[in-house]
Scaffold this active site. Structure first.
Site, short mmCIF file in Angstrom:
data_model
loop_
_atom_site.label_atom_id
_atom_site.label_comp_id
_atom_site.label_asym_id
_atom_site.label_seq_id
_atom_site.Cartn_x
_atom_site.Cartn_y
_atom_site.Cartn_z
N CYS A 65 42.95 38.36 41.45
CA CYS A 65 42.89 38.11 40.05
C CYS A 65 44.50 37.51 39.85
O CYS A 65 44.84 36.34 39.14
CB CYS A 65 41.99 38.77 39.22
SG CYS A 65 40.14 39.06 39.86
N1 LIG Z 1 37.28 40.33 43.34
C1 LIG Z 1 37.69 41.09 42.21
O1 LIG Z 1 38.05 42.35 41.25
C2 LIG Z 1 37.59 39.47 41.04
C3 LIG Z 1 37.05 40.23 39.77
C4 LIG Z 1 36.83 38.99 38.65
C5 LIG Z 1 35.87 38.23 38.64
N2 LIG Z 1 36.85 37.59 40.06
C6 LIG Z 1 36.12 36.07 41.05
O2 LIG Z 1 35.45 35.87 41.08
C7 LIG Z 1 35.36 35.11 41.61
C8 LIG Z 1 34.84 35.32 43.39
O3 LIG Z 1 35.93 36.71 43.34
P1 LIG Z 1 35.77 37.47 45.08
O4 LIG Z 1 36.42 38.44 45.43
O5 LIG Z 1 34.53 37.86 45.10
O6 LIG Z 1 35.73 36.74 46.42
P2 LIG Z 1 34.76 37.12 47.99
O7 LIG Z 1 36.63 36.14 48.95
O8 LIG Z 1 35.74 38.78 47.92
O9 LIG Z 1 33.40 36.09 47.87
C9 LIG Z 1 33.79 35.18 47.96
C10 LIG Z 1 32.67 34.55 49.28
O10 LIG Z 1 32.04 33.44 48.94
C11 LIG Z 1 31.81 33.07 49.74
N3 LIG Z 1 31.61 31.02 49.84
C12 LIG Z 1 32.84 30.35 49.74
N4 LIG Z 1 32.57 29.20 50.04
C13 LIG Z 1 31.09 28.93 49.71
C14 LIG Z 1 29.89 28.03 49.54
N5 LIG Z 1 30.66 26.96 48.89
N6 LIG Z 1 28.52 28.09 49.54
C15 LIG Z 1 28.68 29.75 49.38
N7 LIG Z 1 29.15 30.86 49.79
C16 LIG Z 1 30.99 30.43 49.67
C17 LIG Z 1 32.95 33.48 51.11
O11 LIG Z 1 32.62 33.26 51.75
C18 LIG Z 1 32.75 35.12 50.55
O12 LIG Z 1 31.89 35.49 50.95
C19 LIG Z 1 36.93 34.57 41.93
O13 LIG Z 1 36.92 32.97 40.89
C20 LIG Z 1 37.32 35.20 41.57
O14 LIG Z 1 38.74 35.34 40.69
C21 LIG Z 1 37.15 38.50 41.21
#
Ligand SMILES: NC(=O)c1ccc[n+]([C@@H]2O[C@H](COP(=O)([O-])OP(=O)(O)OC[C@H]3O[C@@H](n4cnc5c(N)ncnc54)[C@H](O)[C@@H]3O)[C@@H](O)[C@H]2O)c1
Length: 431
Positions: A268
């Site tokens: 992030c």
């Molecule tokens: N990790 C954090 O602490 C956090 C906190 C706040 C916001 N975010 C935001 O949330 C969002 C997701 O982050 P995350 O950390 O969960 O990512 P992540 O990589 O852990 O998870 C994302 C998931 O989406 C899947 N994916 C990718 N393309 C896809 C598609 N076309 N269809 C379905 N699934 C798909 C991936 O396989 C993965 O399992 C990002 O925008 C991030 O900036 C993350």
């Protein structure tokens, strides 16, 4: 009617993207009594979850198994999107190699869902992104299949707020921002979240909600940049920055303590600010604070390496040929997440200078496959002999599970980037 179904929990919740954000959300809906279908493009993750196993350290397998008992299903089959009342999109939003927003995951997701989106659904984007994404990218695609947003389907943006590894907050107790494309959309969004979150905070538009998330993360990036700059000044002046921060933090108003470190990490804080930078250009604006903080923060790994070289030099040693152990390689304490971890950059810089690198991390037992970095290493056990055999120990992440007294007692040289050791000692260099 959608809102009634959400209120009496007959609604089926679809979560798209079962990662760090999607999984805790899935667990919370399950716990609250909803049927949840989880979608992911990664068949391995789907298979693991379907066996009741977690692949993220701080999410317990027993929680996934309980969710399965409650009716959770994980699938790669997007036709199942027809069966759900809500679609919550939690897919990655990284930067491309020009450090510009890469919305391809969000666009691919909505394109795969489009054939199955139907009247009466609420669609919520949770991925962090620039103001305008929901209404410029999602809305026209949804309307291209003949549905009207605000009448047939309801579209909201509701950013995820998470602090992995922080036991003080759970999904339910973190207030949730929600902005709708129309008033009806907002109503549907509030109904979607207010059964599982103690406080839903409605805002006037999806753009305000998108900007809120960016303000939160930019606030952190800029303040960490400021304190990293203060650290380098304090260091040159022979002042202990941690003493200064602790003293300033006794001010009961108008000061929030931020702590310096080896650089920014995680999915992030190093990434999100540049979503705004990119969008601001469309309006002829430069986001100077963001750029400056980025510059200061991204120079930290180099600064740490300079400190390692100075420490070794004091012992009449060179970086080349020295045995250096990097302690803590996850991007922050008590988690196993390696994304954008500055420790890896430090390992690489030291290896390029000819050092022999090893590492210890109680949360990352094997150096994982990463897109831009390769180390064929696993975590070494810490003991007095091995600590003494290294020329330098660089503390990059302050995991609670490490015995820092053991390290202090046996290391020849410690470079401490996290303020573990507050007292000055000859063999400890603050960085
Ligand atoms: N990790 C954090 O602490 C956090 C906190 C706040 C916001 N975010 C935001 O949330 C969002 C997701 O982050 P995350 O950390 O969960 O990512 P992540 O990589 O852990 O998870 C994302 C998931 O989406 C899947 N994916 C990718 N393309 C896809 C598609 N076309 N269809 C379905 N699934 C798909 C991936 O396989 C993965 O399992 C990002 O925008 C991030 O900036 C993350």
């Amino acid at each position: 009617m959608l809102i009634e179904r959400l209120h009496d929990k007959r609604a089926v919740i679809g979560i798209v993207g079962l990662g760090y954000v999607g999984l805790p959300l899935m667990l919370r809906y399950g716990e609250a009594g909803y049927k949840v279908v989880g979608f992911d493009v990664d068949p391995e993750k789907v298979a693991t979850l379907s066996k009741g196993k977690s692949y993220i350290e701080h999410i317990r397998s027993t929680s996934i198994a309980t969710a399965l008992d409650q009716g959770f299903e994980a699938t790669t089959d997007f036709t199942r999107a027809r069966d759900v009342d809500a679609l919550i999109i939690c897919v990655p939003t990284p930067l491309n190699r020009y450090r510009e927003p890469d919305l391809s995951f969000v666009i691919d997701t909505i394109d795969s869902l489009l054939p199955y989106i139907r009247r009466g659904q609420v669609i919520s984007l949770e991925s962090t992104t620039y103001p305008g994404t929901t209404e410029e990218e999602l809305l026209p695609r949804i309307e291209s299949i003949g549905l009207t947003v605000g009448e047939d389907v309801f579209l909201v943006y509701s950013p995820e707020r998470e602090d992995p590894g922080n036991p003080d907050f759970v999904t339910r107790t973190i207030p949730k921002i929600c902005g709708g494309a129309t008033k009806m959309c907002l109503q549907a969004g509030v109904a979607l979240y207010d059964q599982i979150i103690d406080q839903v905070v409605p805002v006037s538009s999806t753009r305000a909600a998108e900007m809120t998330k960016l303000l939160e993360n930019i606030h952190r990036a800029v303040n960490i940049g400021l304190v990293n700059e203060m650290k380098t000044v304090a260091d040159r002046m022979g002042i202990n920055i941690y003493e200064v921060i602790d003293a300033a933090a006794t001010k009961p108003f108008g000061f929030v303590p931020y702590y310096p470190g080896p650089g920014l990490g995680g999915h992030c804080i190093p990434v999100d600010p540049f979503y705004l930078t990119w969008k601001a250009r469309e309006y002829g604006l430069h986001t100077r604070f963001i750029e400056l903080a980025g510059e200061v923060n991204s120079s930290m790994p180099e600064w740490v390496v300079t400190k390692v070289a100075e420490g070794l030099n004091r012992d009449s040693k060179a970086v080349r040929g020295s045995k250096i152990l990097v302690l803590g390689i996850a991007y922050k304490k008590n988690v196993d997440d390696m994304r954008e971890s500055p420790a890896v950059e430090i390992m690489e810089l030291l290896r390029n200078k000819g050092a022999f690198i090893s590492y210890h991390d109680p949360h990352v037992l094997q150096f994982p496959a990463m897109r831009d970095h390769k180390f064929d290493l696993s975590s070494d056990e810490l003991n007095p002999d091995m600590l003494g055999q290294h020329d330098c120990i660089v503390i990059t992440t302050d995991h609670d599970a490490v015995d820092y007294e053991l390290v202090r007692a046996h290391a020849q040289l410690i470079v401490d980037t996290r303020g573990i050791y507050r007292k000055s000692e000859k063999h400890i260099v603050k960085a």
